[in-house]
Design a protein around this motif. Structure first.
Motif, mmCIF file in Angstrom:
data_model
loop_
_atom_site.group_PDB
_atom_site.id
_atom_site.type_symbol
_atom_site.label_atom_id
_atom_site.label_comp_id
_atom_site.label_asym_id
_atom_site.label_seq_id
_atom_site.Cartn_x
_atom_site.Cartn_y
_atom_site.Cartn_z
ATOM 1 N N ILE A 62 -3.803 -2.840 -0.511
ATOM 2 C CA ILE A 62 -4.673 -2.071 0.393
ATOM 3 C C ILE A 62 -4.784 -0.639 -0.116
ATOM 4 O O ILE A 62 -3.773 0.034 -0.311
ATOM 5 N N SER A 63 -6.027 -0.176 -0.314
ATOM 6 C CA SER A 63 -6.198 1.168 -0.871
ATOM 7 C C SER A 63 -7.602 1.696 -0.596
ATOM 8 O O SER A 63 -8.578 0.992 -0.822
ATOM 9 N N GLN A 64 -7.690 2.891 -0.089
ATOM 10 C CA GLN A 64 -9.006 3.524 0.069
ATOM 11 C C GLN A 64 -9.635 3.745 -1.298
ATOM 12 O O GLN A 64 -10.734 3.296 -1.574
ATOM 13 N N SER A 65 -8.917 4.457 -2.168
ATOM 14 C CA SER A 65 -9.506 4.907 -3.439
ATOM 15 C C SER A 65 -9.627 3.793 -4.470
ATOM 16 O O SER A 65 -10.487 3.829 -5.333
ATOM 17 N N GLY A 66 -8.691 2.839 -4.409
ATOM 18 C CA GLY A 66 -8.645 1.813 -5.456
ATOM 19 C C GLY A 66 -8.100 2.357 -6.761
ATOM 20 O O GLY A 66 -8.212 1.707 -7.807
ATOM 21 N N GLU A 67 -7.513 3.553 -6.731
ATOM 22 C CA GLU A 67 -7.027 4.172 -7.969
ATOM 23 C C GLU A 67 -5.559 4.578 -7.857
ATOM 24 O O GLU A 67 -5.047 5.224 -8.769
ATOM 25 N N THR A 68 -4.884 4.255 -6.777
ATOM 26 C CA THR A 68 -3.522 4.736 -6.557
ATOM 27 C C THR A 68 -2.567 4.113 -7.579
ATOM 28 O O THR A 68 -2.417 2.885 -7.641
ATOM 29 N N ALA A 69 -1.930 4.976 -8.370
ATOM 30 C CA ALA A 69 -1.126 4.497 -9.504
ATOM 31 C C ALA A 69 0.015 3.571 -9.059
ATOM 32 O O ALA A 69 0.282 2.556 -9.711
ATOM 33 N N GLY A 87 0.845 -1.206 0.000
ATOM 34 C CA GLY A 87 0.000 0.000 0.000
ATOM 35 C C GLY A 87 0.870 1.241 0.000
ATOM 36 O O GLY A 87 2.105 1.157 -0.018
ATOM 37 N N CYS A 88 0.231 2.397 0.028
ATOM 38 C CA CYS A 88 0.950 3.681 0.068
ATOM 39 C C CYS A 88 0.396 4.504 1.237
ATOM 40 O O CYS A 88 -0.782 4.372 1.568
ATOM 41 N N GLY A 89 1.219 5.374 1.781
ATOM 42 C CA GLY A 89 0.762 6.321 2.810
ATOM 43 C C GLY A 89 0.073 5.607 3.958
ATOM 44 O O GLY A 89 0.585 4.635 4.528
ATOM 45 N N THR A 90 -1.126 6.067 4.264
ATOM 46 C CA THR A 90 -1.883 5.481 5.377
ATOM 47 C C THR A 90 -2.148 3.993 5.149
ATOM 48 O O THR A 90 -2.075 3.190 6.087
ATOM 49 N N SER A 91 -2.459 3.628 3.926
ATOM 50 C CA SER A 91 -2.765 2.218 3.649
ATOM 51 C C SER A 91 -1.530 1.347 3.905
ATOM 52 O O SER A 91 -1.644 0.195 4.348
ATOM 53 N N TYR A 92 -0.351 1.909 3.645
ATOM 54 C CA TYR A 92 0.888 1.187 3.966
ATOM 55 C C TYR A 92 1.007 1.016 5.493
ATOM 56 O O TYR A 92 1.382 -0.048 5.983
ATOM 57 N N LEU A 135 2.094 10.974 10.213
ATOM 58 C CA LEU A 135 1.602 11.379 8.882
ATOM 59 C C LEU A 135 0.387 12.305 9.020
ATOM 60 O O LEU A 135 0.281 13.335 8.345
ATOM 61 N N LYS A 136 -0.524 11.955 9.931
ATOM 62 C CA LYS A 136 -1.726 12.791 10.116
ATOM 63 C C LYS A 136 -1.321 14.208 10.512
ATOM 64 O O LYS A 136 -1.828 15.180 9.973
ATOM 65 N N ILE A 137 -0.400 14.315 11.506
ATOM 66 C CA ILE A 137 -0.013 15.643 12.010
ATOM 67 C C ILE A 137 0.674 16.444 10.899
ATOM 68 O O ILE A 137 0.356 17.601 10.642
ATOM 69 N N LYS A 138 1.596 15.782 10.187
ATOM 70 C CA LYS A 138 2.341 16.474 9.123
ATOM 71 C C LYS A 138 1.418 17.009 8.048
ATOM 72 O O LYS A 138 1.471 18.158 7.664
ATOM 73 N N GLU A 139 0.583 16.116 7.503
ATOM 74 C CA GLU A 139 -0.137 16.497 6.282
ATOM 75 C C GLU A 139 -1.212 17.550 6.525
ATOM 76 O O GLU A 139 -1.530 18.311 5.627
ATOM 77 N N VAL A 140 -1.704 17.637 7.769
ATOM 78 C CA VAL A 140 -2.800 18.601 7.966
ATOM 79 C C VAL A 140 -2.366 19.878 8.700
ATOM 80 O O VAL A 140 -2.965 20.929 8.529
ATOM 81 N N CYS A 153 -12.573 13.941 2.924
ATOM 82 C CA CYS A 153 -11.377 14.665 3.390
ATOM 83 C C CYS A 153 -10.145 14.028 2.748
ATOM 84 O O CYS A 153 -10.077 12.799 2.604
ATOM 85 N N VAL A 154 -9.196 14.870 2.379
ATOM 86 C CA VAL A 154 -7.980 14.338 1.737
ATOM 87 C C VAL A 154 -7.249 13.371 2.681
ATOM 88 O O VAL A 154 -6.640 12.390 2.249
ATOM 89 N N LEU A 155 -7.322 13.636 3.968
ATOM 90 C CA LEU A 155 -6.662 12.731 4.927
ATOM 91 C C LEU A 155 -7.468 11.451 5.096
ATOM 92 O O LEU A 155 -8.690 11.492 5.243
ATOM 93 N N SER A 156 -6.777 10.342 5.129
ATOM 94 C CA SER A 156 -7.457 9.078 5.428
ATOM 95 C C SER A 156 -7.629 8.970 6.936
ATOM 96 O O SER A 156 -6.647 9.079 7.675
ATOM 97 N N THR A 157 -8.856 8.779 7.370
ATOM 98 C CA THR A 157 -9.104 8.553 8.803
ATOM 99 C C THR A 157 -9.917 7.269 8.961
ATOM 100 O O THR A 157 -9.402 6.238 9.361
HETATM 101 O O1 M6R Z 1 -6.331 5.624 -1.799
HETATM 102 P P1 M6R Z 1 -5.135 4.986 -1.163
HETATM 103 O O2 M6R Z 1 -5.436 4.394 0.151
HETATM 104 O O3 M6R Z 1 -4.437 4.027 -2.074
HETATM 105 O O4 M6R Z 1 -4.132 6.204 -0.919
HETATM 106 C C1 M6R Z 1 -2.850 5.998 -0.409
HETATM 107 C C2 M6R Z 1 -2.250 7.290 0.078
HETATM 108 O O5 M6R Z 1 -2.113 8.206 -0.977
HETATM 109 C C3 M6R Z 1 -3.094 7.936 1.201
HETATM 110 O O6 M6R Z 1 -3.242 7.064 2.265
HETATM 111 C C4 M6R Z 1 -2.421 9.239 1.693
HETATM 112 O O7 M6R Z 1 -1.238 8.940 2.360
HETATM 113 C C5 M6R Z 1 -3.380 10.034 2.571
HETATM 114 N N1 M6R Z 1 -3.212 11.433 2.311
HETATM 115 C C6 M6R Z 1 -3.172 9.812 4.010
HETATM 116 O O8 M6R Z 1 -3.975 10.599 4.835
#
Ligand code: M6R
Length: 597
Positions: A348-355, A301-306, A479-484, A399-403
């Motif tokens: 693992i991915s919220q959006s299902g579109e992460t390149a 995964g990436c970011g939060t999903s990672y 990551l949450k604190i940094k990005e927001v 919200c752009v942040l994953s929660t």
């Molecule tokens: O949609 P995804 O879960 O694949 O996205 C992965 C990351 O881009 C995403 O989690 C990103 O790190 C968020 N901004 C975290 O809040």
């Protein structure tokens, strides 16, 4: 990475287009633009400028534009800086063809040169502009619009979702490769049997109008007139498509009583955590069999999903006694020599579109490995590439942040780890308790966390430490604190700070200490090492300790602790953002789904 929208139907559709594009602002907010026309007429009006939607709308008054069809775009800049000229829609030099694009055209330099060699003066620095320019050239040379679109697309290397219009032609055209695109359809309410059509990067764009959709697959294109004709880009054959019904309801995509989507989505976790594990038992059984029989498991995964993947790897070790490799998606290709048809990749991915993740899945598929995905957005690219899908059931995350998607991912992976060893009921019990904890944590600590945010809001740097299961929570919290809030924050295993980073601790440096029962004594001694050097210690734990300057109590949930311990950090990050004048829903430089590599 950019939101695109199109509409065809009723007169005065500019307000529909504006409301749809506003719903996609989470995909980028560097600039906005719109083009409108009356179908079968020959005049297209365009307005666009730099800035967030509301500000640009104040200036340009989008809703005064006339027409019954149109396209709109909200940009997250990639190729070409943030200027009015680089904003979408882009148009051809003869001002006949107007297009909005999401994606990256990899061979754009070559294509731009080809155009300038033909004597065309380009209006922007973007890759996207080549699309309307080539369509216009092919039409001028005698091609039909549909052929001109196909010829243009066949020249492009890279990814695209496009919608556009030609001034002399009826309808809206569209095409897709590796960037999301869905088309919504609604029968008009006047009983005439006429239809309204919507196209967008993401379903929430038009969810208040319809939840009947067609998913556009890679290498498909077409034109929407009275009806839609779908074609395959490669063989140009007409494709038959079934309309699908989406279960999300519009209230889930609205802020309601909350000041921000971030706050709404934090609160929703009391329900979403529990909903996430309401999976068909046959699916859980099938996936746990796949995992049991795997020779080599990768969580990717990436970011939060990672971070959810790292967290779950501890639960798989402790509960399921299975070793799991955890990999950041963009690095996954380095492991391709270890992939076989017995390997299982859990994507693992919220959006299902992460390149980056899509790329990792392609690598896995080339090696014949099985792909199980855990995704929130139904019908997204990743769900269509995977052998098995577990949907997160979190509802739209705006919200752009994953929660809430993070805690759903944790809950599903916790369930799978237990299911492998036939302890599913134990997991369900823990997750139910975690759901109950959410409201308690928020109600009991919301004001205290605001007070803490007030105290630390001027700090430049923060640290978070945790051991074992609490370590990935430290990564995610940072990551949450940094990005927001844009405060520099780093998460560490408790034992690691003394190997160098402790040099950065000075009087008042905030440090969040995340504790599980099993690691309490060790992490407290790590916290003491920081405290004696001046650290301002914030404990998140089920038990108070004198080392903490501030204490946030959470219930003891065993392997479900990471679900509870991220909640206060999400709230702290929210307060920090507000106190530092940042918009929690739209952090700078970010976009909700990262569809570029
Ligand atoms: O949609 P995804 O879960 O694949 O996205 C992965 C990351 O881009 C995403 O989690 C990103 O790190 C968020 N901004 C975290 O809040």
């Amino acid at each position: 990475m950019c939101g695109i929208v199109a509409y065809k139907g009723k007169e005065g559709c500019s307000d529909i287009l504006l409301s749809c594009i506003k719903n996609l602002e989470y995909r980028g907010y560097d600039s906005i633009g719109m083009a409108l026309a009356a179908d079968k007429s020959n005049s297209i009006e365009i307005r666009k400028d730099v800035g967030p939607i509301d500000l640009v709308d104040e200036k340009l008054n989008f809703t005064s534009m006339q027409g019954n069809k149109g396209i709109a775009h909200t940009r997250w800049a990639t190729t070409g800086s943030v200027t009015k000229e680089n904003s979408h829609p882009h148009f051809s030099s003869d001002q006949k063809v107007y297009v909005v694009h999401n994606g990256i055209i990899e061979n754009y330099q070559e294509l731009r040169k080809e155009l300038t060699d033909l004597g065309i003066t380009l209006n922007s620095e973007t890759d996207s502009e080549v699309i309307p320019q080539f369509i216009a050239i092919f039409v001028k040379e005698g091609s039909s619009l549909i052929d001109a679109i196909r010829k243009t697309i066949l020249k492009i290397k890279g990814s695209f979702a496009i919608v556009g219009m030609h001034e002399d032609e009826e309808g809206i055209f569209f095409a897709r490769k590796e960037s999301p695109l869905v088309i919504g359809m609604k029968e008009t309410s006047d009983g005439s049997g006429e239809k309204e059509f919507f196209a967008a990067s993401d379903v929430p764009a038009f969810l208040s109008y319809t939840n009947e959709v067609y998913y556009i697959e890679d290498n498909e294109y077409g034109i929407i007139k009275e009806d839609i004709v779908f074609r395959d880009i490669i063989d140009n054959k007409i494709i038959k498509k079934e309309i699908q019904h989406i279960n999300w309801d519009i209230d889930q995509a609205k802020k309601g009583e909350y000041a921000h989507f971030m706050l709404k989505e934090i609160h929703e976790q009391k329900n979403t955590i529990v909903k996430s594990i309401q999976q068909p038992s046959s699916l859980v059984e099938e996936v746990s069999d796949i995992l049991k029989n795997a020779f080599g498991i990768f969580f990717v995964g990436c970011g939060t999903s990672y971070h959810a993947a790292v967290s779950a790897s501890y639960v798989f070790t402790h509960v399921a006694k299975r070793h799991v490799n955890v990999t950041i998606a963009s690095e996954f290709r380095n492991y391709k020599d270890y992939l076989t048809d017995k390997t299982v990749v859990v994507a693992i991915s919220q959006s299902g579109e992460t390149a980056d993740l899509i790329d990792a899945i392609k690598t896995a598929k080339e090696k014949g490995s099985k792909v199980v995905s855990i995704v929130n957005v139904m019908g997204s690219t990743i769900t269509r590439m995977s052998d098995k899908n577990i949907m997160m059931n979190a509802g739209p995350e705006i919200c752009v942040l994953s929660t809430k998607s993070y805690t759903s991912q944790l809950a599903i992976l916790l369930l799978l780890a237990h299911a492998i060893v036939d302890k599913e009921e134990k997991a369900k019990e823990l997750i139910r308790k975690a759901g109950e904890e959410v409201t308690k944590i928020i109600d009991n600590n919301f004001l205290l966390l605001e007070k803490i945010a007030e105290k630390i809001k001027e700090e430049n740097s923060m640290f978070l430490i945790g051991r074992d299961l609490a370590y990935p929570s430290a990564l995610e919290g940072a990551l949450k604190i940094k990005e927001v809030s844009y405060i520099h924050a780093e998460g560490f295993p408790g034992g690691e700070l003394k190997h160098g980073t402790i040099a950065l601790i000075e009087k008042g440096t905030p440090c969040i200490v995340l504790t599980t029962e099993a690691t309490r004594d060790m992490i407290i001694s790590n916290a003491s090492e920081i405290k004696v050097r001046g650290g301002y210690m914030i404990g998140i734990n089920s038990k108070e300790n004198e080392v903490y300057d501030e204490f946030i109590k959470i219930g003891e949930l065993g392997h479900a602790n990471p679900i509870a311990m991220i909640i206060p950090i999400q709230i702290l990050a929210y307060h920090l953002a507000l106190k530092r004048g940042c918009n929690p829903d739209k952090p700078r430089n970010l976009a909700k789904s990262v569809t570029v590599k």
